[in-house]
Design a protein around this motif. Structure first.
Motif, PDB file in Angstrom:
ATOM      1  N   GLN A   7      40.125  50.761  39.044  1.00 42.24           N
ATOM      2  CA  GLN A   7      40.965  49.626  38.671  1.00 42.24           C
ATOM      3  C   GLN A   7      40.254  48.306  38.948  1.00 42.24           C
ATOM      4  OE1 GLN A   7      43.791  49.726  37.066  1.00 42.24           O
ATOM      5  NE2 GLN A   7      44.013  51.978  37.093  1.00 42.24           N
ATOM      6  N   ALA A   8      40.348  47.389  37.974  1.00 45.97           N
ATOM      7  CA  ALA A   8      39.705  46.082  38.141  1.00 45.97           C
ATOM      8  C   ALA A   8      40.284  45.320  39.330  1.00 45.97           C
ATOM      9  CB  ALA A   8      39.860  45.257  36.854  1.00 45.97           C
ATOM     10  N   GLU A   9      41.608  45.449  39.534  1.00 43.18           N
ATOM     11  CA  GLU A   9      42.244  44.700  40.629  1.00 43.18           C
ATOM     12  C   GLU A   9      41.780  45.177  41.996  1.00 43.18           C
ATOM     13  OE1 GLU A   9      43.754  46.606  38.398  1.00 43.18           O
ATOM     14  OE2 GLU A   9      45.370  47.804  39.277  1.00 43.18           O
ATOM     15  N   ASP A  10      41.167  46.361  42.049  1.00 40.97           N
ATOM     16  CA  ASP A  10      40.623  46.885  43.310  1.00 40.97           C
ATOM     17  C   ASP A  10      39.123  46.652  43.435  1.00 40.97           C
ATOM     18  OD1 ASP A  10      43.172  47.882  43.860  1.00 40.97           O
ATOM     19  OD2 ASP A  10      42.721  49.832  42.936  1.00 40.97           O
ATOM     20  N   ALA A  11      38.502  46.096  42.417  1.00 37.31           N
ATOM     21  CA  ALA A  11      37.059  45.882  42.398  1.00 37.31           C
ATOM     22  C   ALA A  11      36.720  44.537  43.041  1.00 37.31           C
ATOM     23  CB  ALA A  11      36.553  45.955  40.960  1.00 37.31           C
ATOM     24  N   THR A  12      35.451  44.207  43.046  1.00 38.75           N
ATOM     25  CA  THR A  12      35.016  42.922  43.601  1.00 38.75           C
ATOM     26  C   THR A  12      35.092  41.867  42.506  1.00 38.75           C
ATOM     27  OG1 THR A  12      33.552  44.035  45.149  1.00 38.75           O
ATOM     28  CG2 THR A  12      33.107  41.706  44.706  1.00 38.75           C
ATOM     29  N   ILE A  13      35.927  40.874  42.725  1.00 37.40           N
ATOM     30  CA  ILE A  13      36.215  39.852  41.709  1.00 37.40           C
ATOM     31  C   ILE A  13      35.510  38.556  42.086  1.00 37.40           C
ATOM     32  CG2 ILE A  13      38.043  38.524  40.586  1.00 37.40           C
ATOM     33  CD1 ILE A  13      39.976  40.833  41.481  1.00 37.40           C
ATOM     34  N   THR A  14      34.719  38.027  41.149  1.00 40.41           N
ATOM     35  CA  THR A  14      34.066  36.730  41.324  1.00 40.41           C
ATOM     36  C   THR A  14      34.651  35.757  40.312  1.00 40.41           C
ATOM     37  OG1 THR A  14      32.012  37.805  42.009  1.00 40.41           O
ATOM     38  CG2 THR A  14      31.859  35.505  41.314  1.00 40.41           C
ATOM     39  N   ASN A  15      35.384  34.766  40.784  1.00 43.23           N
ATOM     40  CA  ASN A  15      35.988  33.773  39.892  1.00 43.23           C
ATOM     41  C   ASN A  15      36.951  34.422  38.898  1.00 43.23           C
ATOM     42  OD1 ASN A  15      34.521  31.791  41.222  1.00 43.23           O
ATOM     43  ND2 ASN A  15      32.823  31.937  39.798  1.00 43.23           N
ATOM     44  N   GLY A  16      37.962  35.026  39.460  1.00 46.13           N
ATOM     45  CA  GLY A  16      39.046  35.612  38.689  1.00 46.13           C
ATOM     46  C   GLY A  16      40.156  35.965  39.640  1.00 46.13           C
ATOM     47  N   VAL A  17      41.276  36.426  39.096  1.00 43.33           N
ATOM     48  CA  VAL A  17      42.426  36.723  39.945  1.00 43.33           C
ATOM     49  C   VAL A  17      43.136  37.964  39.417  1.00 43.33           C
ATOM     50  CG1 VAL A  17      43.914  35.130  38.660  1.00 43.33           C
ATOM     51  CG2 VAL A  17      44.474  35.714  41.026  1.00 43.33           C
ATOM     52  N   ALA A  18      43.618  38.791  40.333  1.00 49.00           N
ATOM     53  CA  ALA A  18      44.414  39.951  39.955  1.00 49.00           C
ATOM     54  C   ALA A  18      45.823  39.482  39.621  1.00 49.00           C
ATOM     55  CB  ALA A  18      44.443  40.966  41.097  1.00 49.00           C
ATOM     56  N   GLU A  19      46.292  39.891  38.459  1.00 46.14           N
ATOM     57  CA  GLU A  19      47.629  39.504  38.003  1.00 46.14           C
ATOM     58  C   GLU A  19      48.340  40.721  37.407  1.00 46.14           C
ATOM     59  OE1 GLU A  19      46.927  36.169  35.341  1.00 46.14           O
ATOM     60  OE2 GLU A  19      46.899  34.769  37.031  1.00 46.14           O
ATOM     61  N   SER A  20      49.645  40.554  37.134  1.00 48.70           N
ATOM     62  CA  SER A  20      50.433  41.652  36.558  1.00 48.70           C
ATOM     63  C   SER A  20      51.492  41.117  35.593  1.00 48.70           C
ATOM     64  CB  SER A  20      51.078  42.461  37.678  1.00 48.70           C
ATOM     65  OG  SER A  20      51.883  41.623  38.486  1.00 48.70           O
ATOM     66  N   ASN A  21      51.241  39.945  35.042  1.00 51.14           N
ATOM     67  CA  ASN A  21      52.263  39.271  34.217  1.00 51.14           C
ATOM     68  C   ASN A  21      52.156  39.580  32.731  1.00 51.14           C
ATOM     69  OD1 ASN A  21      49.822  37.826  34.211  1.00 51.14           O
ATOM     70  ND2 ASN A  21      50.826  35.909  33.670  1.00 51.14           N
ATOM     71  N   HIS A  22      51.369  40.578  32.369  1.00 49.60           N
ATOM     72  CA  HIS A  22      51.350  41.057  30.988  1.00 49.60           C
ATOM     73  C   HIS A  22      51.493  42.569  31.032  1.00 49.60           C
ATOM     74  CE1 HIS A  22      50.315  37.147  29.429  1.00 49.60           C
ATOM     75  NE2 HIS A  22      49.241  37.072  30.203  1.00 49.60           N
ATOM     76  N   ALA A  23      52.308  43.126  30.140  1.00 49.78           N
ATOM     77  CA  ALA A  23      52.642  44.545  30.177  1.00 49.78           C
ATOM     78  C   ALA A  23      51.473  45.420  29.741  1.00 49.78           C
ATOM     79  CB  ALA A  23      53.851  44.815  29.283  1.00 49.78           C
ATOM     80  N   GLY A  24      51.585  46.684  30.126  1.00 50.84           N
ATOM     81  CA  GLY A  24      50.701  47.702  29.576  1.00 50.84           C
ATOM     82  C   GLY A  24      49.502  48.042  30.438  1.00 50.84           C
TER      83      GLY A  24
END
Ligand code: GCU
Length: 127
Positions: A7-24
């Motif tokens: 999952q991207a939200e569990d990966a190392t994020i550089t200049n981005g944010v984990a979100e959930s405001n779009h379905a699917g």
């Protein structure tokens, strides 16, 4: 081996944010890349043995503009400005498949935006 989701939200994020405001999305969300060159997500992928594999990257792009990204594996570029075109809206997800060669053990797979629009929203990779 069998495909594994990272999952991207569990990966190392550089200049981005984990979100959930779009379905699917799968997992608990997706990564919204900052709208900037160089925003990136780096996945840590474990391979039982060295060899070829397919990286299936699931993304959404609610704009009509391509959101290209460079793909590197263990620091080596395997795809340059790979296209991630519009998917119609931010709730509609598509996949792009990237053939790679993995080493045994830990591999770092990174997707880096190459334009000022940043990357698409990235849900996960499946390897
Ligand atoms: C919108 C959308 C985000 C997306 C962003 C973008 O704000 O809600 O999910 O990441 O556009 O253009 O990158």
């Amino acid at each position: 081996g069998n495909p594994v989701d990272y999952q991207a939200e569990d990966a190392t994020i550089t200049n981005g944010v984990a979100e959930s405001n779009h379905a699917g999305f799968t997992g608990t969300g997706f990564v919204n890349y900052d709208n900037a060159v160089g925003s990136a997500v780096e996945f840590t992928v474990s391979a039982a043995a060295a060899g070829n594999a397919n990286v299936v990257l699931r993304f959404a792009n609610g704009t009509t503009a391509n959101r290209p990204m460079d793909i590197t594996v263990n620091g080596t570029k395997v795809a340059s400005a790979l296209a991630f075109g519009g998917t119609g809206n931010w709730d509609t997800w598509q996949t792009v498949t990237i053939p790679v060669t993995l080493t045994a053990g830990t591999n770092k797979i990174k997707a880096t935006a190459t334009t000022a629009n940043g990357g698409p929203n990235v849900d996960k990779i499946t390897v």
